[in-house]
Scaffold this motif. Structure first.
Motif, mmCIF file in Angstrom:
data_model
loop_
_atom_site.group_PDB
_atom_site.id
_atom_site.type_symbol
_atom_site.label_atom_id
_atom_site.label_comp_id
_atom_site.label_asym_id
_atom_site.label_seq_id
_atom_site.Cartn_x
_atom_site.Cartn_y
_atom_site.Cartn_z
ATOM 1 N N ALA A 4 0.834 -1.211 0.000
ATOM 2 C CA ALA A 4 0.000 0.000 0.000
ATOM 3 C C ALA A 4 0.866 1.258 0.000
ATOM 4 N N ILE A 5 1.975 1.231 0.728
ATOM 5 C CA ILE A 5 2.871 2.386 0.743
ATOM 6 C C ILE A 5 3.454 2.599 -0.648
ATOM 7 N N GLY A 6 3.845 1.519 -1.292
ATOM 8 C CA GLY A 6 4.339 1.618 -2.661
ATOM 9 C C GLY A 6 3.300 2.193 -3.599
ATOM 10 N N GLY A 7 2.048 1.808 -3.403
ATOM 11 C CA GLY A 7 0.963 2.343 -4.225
ATOM 12 C C GLY A 7 0.809 3.843 -4.047
ATOM 13 N N TRP A 8 0.883 4.308 -2.809
ATOM 14 C CA TRP A 8 0.742 5.751 -2.563
ATOM 15 C C TRP A 8 1.937 6.525 -3.103
ATOM 16 N N ILE A 9 3.132 5.893 -3.093
ATOM 17 C CA ILE A 9 4.294 6.534 -3.709
ATOM 18 C C ILE A 9 4.045 6.711 -5.205
ATOM 19 N N LEU A 10 3.484 5.671 -5.852
ATOM 20 C CA LEU A 10 3.164 5.774 -7.280
ATOM 21 C C LEU A 10 2.162 6.884 -7.543
ATOM 22 N N VAL A 11 1.150 7.009 -6.702
ATOM 23 C CA VAL A 11 0.149 8.074 -6.868
ATOM 24 C C VAL A 11 0.817 9.445 -6.791
ATOM 25 N N ALA A 12 1.649 9.653 -5.775
ATOM 26 C CA ALA A 12 2.306 10.958 -5.595
ATOM 27 C C ALA A 12 3.232 11.286 -6.768
ATOM 28 N N VAL A 13 4.013 10.322 -7.199
ATOM 29 C CA VAL A 13 4.939 10.549 -8.303
ATOM 30 C C VAL A 13 4.161 10.757 -9.604
ATOM 31 N N GLY A 14 3.060 10.024 -9.773
ATOM 32 C CA GLY A 14 2.221 10.197 -10.961
ATOM 33 C C GLY A 14 1.608 11.582 -11.040
ATOM 34 N N LEU A 15 1.143 12.100 -9.921
ATOM 35 C CA LEU A 15 0.585 13.452 -9.906
ATOM 36 C C LEU A 15 1.664 14.483 -10.245
ATOM 37 N N LEU A 16 2.852 14.300 -9.684
ATOM 38 C CA LEU A 16 3.958 15.211 -9.984
ATOM 39 C C LEU A 16 4.280 15.186 -11.478
ATOM 40 N N LEU A 17 4.328 14.011 -12.054
ATOM 41 C CA LEU A 17 4.623 13.879 -13.479
ATOM 42 C C LEU A 17 3.541 14.516 -14.342
ATOM 43 N N ALA A 18 2.286 14.260 -14.011
ATOM 44 C CA ALA A 18 1.175 14.750 -14.832
ATOM 45 C C ALA A 18 1.112 16.272 -14.873
ATOM 46 N N PHE A 19 1.508 16.932 -13.801
ATOM 47 C CA PHE A 19 1.359 18.381 -13.733
ATOM 48 C C PHE A 19 2.636 19.152 -14.053
ATOM 49 N N THR A 20 3.799 18.506 -14.068
ATOM 50 C CA THR A 20 5.042 19.255 -14.293
ATOM 51 C C THR A 20 5.909 18.667 -15.396
ATOM 52 N N GLY A 21 5.386 17.777 -16.198
ATOM 53 C CA GLY A 21 6.187 17.066 -17.186
ATOM 54 C C GLY A 21 6.990 17.938 -18.125
ATOM 55 N N THR A 22 6.385 18.970 -18.687
ATOM 56 C CA THR A 22 7.127 19.795 -19.638
ATOM 57 C C THR A 22 7.990 20.841 -18.932
ATOM 58 N N LYS A 23 7.581 21.268 -17.761
ATOM 59 C CA LYS A 23 8.314 22.314 -17.049
ATOM 60 C C LYS A 23 9.629 21.787 -16.471
ATOM 61 N N LEU A 24 9.591 20.590 -15.934
ATOM 62 C CA LEU A 24 10.774 19.960 -15.337
ATOM 63 C C LEU A 24 11.083 18.684 -16.122
ATOM 64 N N PHE A 25 11.577 18.862 -17.331
ATOM 65 C CA PHE A 25 11.756 17.747 -18.247
ATOM 66 C C PHE A 25 12.660 16.661 -17.672
ATOM 67 N N TRP A 26 13.772 17.049 -17.061
ATOM 68 C CA TRP A 26 14.700 16.063 -16.502
ATOM 69 C C TRP A 26 14.020 15.226 -15.428
ATOM 70 N N LEU A 27 13.158 15.867 -14.630
ATOM 71 C CA LEU A 27 12.437 15.138 -13.590
ATOM 72 C C LEU A 27 11.424 14.194 -14.221
ATOM 73 N N ALA A 28 10.753 14.647 -15.286
ATOM 74 C CA ALA A 28 9.796 13.779 -15.982
ATOM 75 C C ALA A 28 10.484 12.528 -16.511
ATOM 76 N N VAL A 29 11.670 12.693 -17.059
ATOM 77 C CA VAL A 29 12.405 11.540 -17.581
ATOM 78 C C VAL A 29 12.820 10.613 -16.435
ATOM 79 N N GLY A 30 13.257 11.184 -15.333
ATOM 80 C CA GLY A 30 13.605 10.375 -14.163
ATOM 81 C C GLY A 30 12.400 9.621 -13.621
ATOM 82 N N ILE A 31 11.253 10.286 -13.563
ATOM 83 C CA ILE A 31 10.024 9.636 -13.088
ATOM 84 C C ILE A 31 9.617 8.525 -14.045
ATOM 85 N N ALA A 32 9.742 8.773 -15.337
ATOM 86 C CA ALA A 32 9.395 7.737 -16.319
ATOM 87 C C ALA A 32 10.285 6.511 -16.137
#
Length: 183
Positions: A4-32
């Motif tokens: 469950a903790i792993g699932g919530w980590i995925l949710v948090a990282v997914g939200l970060l990716l969805a809202f900042t993908g183009t602004k923080l490109f290096w982070l988007a690639v790391g998250i991917a």
């Protein structure tokens, strides 16, 4: 680590990716890279300890972020391939009862589509695939964290993440263009 903790980590990282993908490109690639390592490990080896998936995700995520910082031009298309590939993998898991062969096919079909989406329109494509990738991570995270919950709620949360994440990235891009035009 509790799944469950792993699932919530995925949710948090997914939200970060969805809202900042183009602004923080290096982070988007790391998250991917992180999502790819984690979700593919869990999809191809369903009985593996979630910590192994987390570690695979962390190693691959850090490596991908370093490559993105170095500025390799092909990384945007690779980002599209990975994120839409993960979407295809998730659909395959959902419709084909987590069959390894269909998981691989789903990932490959999604990867090809994601590659061409970003290749055809870089800015728009990256916003689209990062919003889609973030939504995919939100869906997978909710399903992992709350397995007794109906998948309809996870699907609604993923759709909202995709729509609002994409719209937020487009608004950020327009604001940046207007700021550049004024300057």
């Amino acid at each position: 680590m509790d799944i469950a903790i792993g699932g919530w980590i995925l949710v948090a990282v997914g939200l970060l990716l969805a809202f900042t993908g183009t602004k923080l490109f290096w982070l988007a690639v790391g998250i991917a890279g992180f999502a790819f390592g984690w979700l593919v490990t869990l999809a191809l080896f369903p009985n593996v300890d979630p910590v192994a998936g987390l570690l695979a995700g962390l190693v691959l995520g850090i490596a991908c972020a370093v490559v993105a910082i170095k500025g390799l031009p092909v990384i945007g298309m690779a980002l599209g391939a990975v994120l839409v590939g993960l979407f295809g993998l998730t659909l395959a898991k959902l419709f084909f009862d987590n069959n390894v062969v269909w998981n691989v096919v789903g990932f490959i079909v999604g990867a090809v589509i994601g590659y061409f989406v970003v290749k055809l329109s870089l800015d728009f494509g990256i916003a689209l695939v990062t919003a889609m990738g973030g939504a995919t991570m939100v869906w997978n995270g909710i399903v992992e964290a709350l397995p007794d919950l109906t998948e309809v709620i996870a699907t609604i949360a993923a759709l909202a993440t995709f729509i609002f994440g994409f719209l937020a990235q487009q608004a950020q891009r327009r604001n940046a263009e207007q700021t550049d035009a004024v300057a």
